[in-house]
Design an enzyme around this catalytic site. Sequence first.
Site, PDB file in Angstrom:
ATOM      1  N   ASP A  69       0.880  -1.158   0.000  1.00 15.22           N
ATOM      2  CA  ASP A  69       0.000   0.000   0.000  1.00 15.22           C
ATOM      3  C   ASP A  69       0.935   1.230   0.000  1.00 15.22           C
ATOM      4  O   ASP A  69       2.119   1.112   0.352  1.00 15.22           O
ATOM      5  CB  ASP A  69      -0.865  -0.041   1.270  1.00 15.22           C
ATOM      6  CG  ASP A  69      -1.663   1.213   1.460  1.00 15.22           C
ATOM      7  OD1 ASP A  69      -2.283   1.672   0.502  1.00 15.22           O
ATOM      8  OD2 ASP A  69      -1.642   1.758   2.591  1.00 15.22           O
ATOM      9  N   ASP A  74      -0.063   5.010   0.980  1.00 14.70           N
ATOM     10  CA  ASP A  74      -0.259   5.989   2.056  1.00 14.70           C
ATOM     11  C   ASP A  74      -0.165   5.314   3.428  1.00 14.70           C
ATOM     12  O   ASP A  74      -0.978   4.457   3.761  1.00 14.70           O
ATOM     13  CB  ASP A  74      -1.645   6.636   1.908  1.00 14.70           C
ATOM     14  CG  ASP A  74      -1.788   7.394   0.589  1.00 14.70           C
ATOM     15  OD1 ASP A  74      -0.891   8.183   0.268  1.00 14.70           O
ATOM     16  OD2 ASP A  74      -2.802   7.194  -0.107  1.00 14.70           O
TER      17      ASP A  74
HETATM   18  C1  BG6 Z   1      -5.786   5.830   0.075  1.00 10.46           C
HETATM   19  C2  BG6 Z   1      -5.790   6.604   1.373  1.00 10.46           C
HETATM   20  O1  BG6 Z   1      -4.546   5.245  -0.121  1.00 10.46           O
HETATM   21  O2  BG6 Z   1      -6.071   6.699  -1.035  1.00 10.46           O
HETATM   22  C3  BG6 Z   1      -7.084   7.371   1.535  1.00 10.46           C
HETATM   23  O3  BG6 Z   1      -5.659   5.685   2.446  1.00 10.46           O
HETATM   24  C4  BG6 Z   1      -7.295   8.264   0.309  1.00 10.46           C
HETATM   25  O4  BG6 Z   1      -6.992   8.165   2.709  1.00 10.46           O
HETATM   26  C5  BG6 Z   1      -7.309   7.390  -0.939  1.00 10.46           C
HETATM   27  O5  BG6 Z   1      -8.526   8.963   0.419  1.00 10.46           O
HETATM   28  C6  BG6 Z   1      -7.540   8.190  -2.220  1.00 10.46           C
HETATM   29  O6  BG6 Z   1      -6.451   9.043  -2.401  1.00 10.46           O
HETATM   30  P1  BG6 Z   1      -6.410  10.193  -3.498  1.00 10.46           P
HETATM   31  O7  BG6 Z   1      -4.955  10.606  -3.517  1.00 10.46           O
HETATM   32  O8  BG6 Z   1      -6.849   9.585  -4.792  1.00 10.46           O
HETATM   33  O9  BG6 Z   1      -7.318  11.274  -3.034  1.00 10.46           O
HETATM   34 MG    MG Z   2      -2.689   3.215   3.542  1.00  9.82          MG
END
Ligand code: BG6
Ligand code: MG
Length: 230
Positions: free
Chosen positions: A15, A17
């Site tokens: 993953d 984030d």
């Molecule tokens: C995930 C995060 O990896 O990505 C979420 O855990 C986030 O918090 C989601 O909302 C979508 O991310 P993005 O960058 O497309 O807004």
């Molecule tokens: Mg994550």
Amino acid sequence: MNKTIGLEIKGCIFDMDGVIVDTAHYHYLSWRKLTADWSYQITPEANESLKGVSRMESLEIILELAGVTKSDSEKADLCAKKNEWYRESICAMTADDTLPGVLPFIEQLKSAGLKVALGSASKNAKHILALMGLTDLFDGLVDGNDLTRSKPDPQVFLLAAEAMELSPSHCLVIEDAAKGIEAASAAGMRSVGIGEVEYLHAADLVLPSTALLSWSMIQSHFLKNERTAS
Ligand code: BG6
Ligand code: MG
């Protein structure tokens, strides 16, 4: 049941984030900024339910918790604003921002002959990897732009396994979101949770920090558990 996970695991899906880089925190701060003048404030507990969930679905969860209704075009504007703030907060990231232990762990996996892939719900994930100069480390890249379904749906990890040309049962997932751990199980994959057992108890192994990631430790953990189970 696998008898020798160390030999059976041929690929590892990361993953983004909260695993490769501490962007989970910046998602949280950007959502808080968006709701700053609402009567509702996102708590760290509520934030756990946003992890692994797409941008629009995250907003839907927040609106529900806040008891606020918005039209589709207002929702699109709110998501765009949140993403603008989020992009500002991550624009200066470099390889130095990689969470502790992640790069050495990837090196260990590669030396052991494993493949590695990205499996993220974020539409910004490939951009961030490029910004950090890490793209070439990965054999497969799957991010929010490739997905039609959010975690806990297994789509993201099944696509990552396909990108590595591996069967799902040969993949291990590293995740910080409870919904990501659920997605890994639904994909028929083992998982290592990064964070608190309180949220990640469904993972096969939980580590409080990426600094503790070690391929030999993970192998011994699974082997020990399988011996105990047999
Ligand atoms: C995930 C995060 O990896 O990505 C979420 O855990 C986030 O918090 C989601 O909302 C979508 O991310 P993005 O960058 O497309 O807004
Ligand atoms: Mg994550």
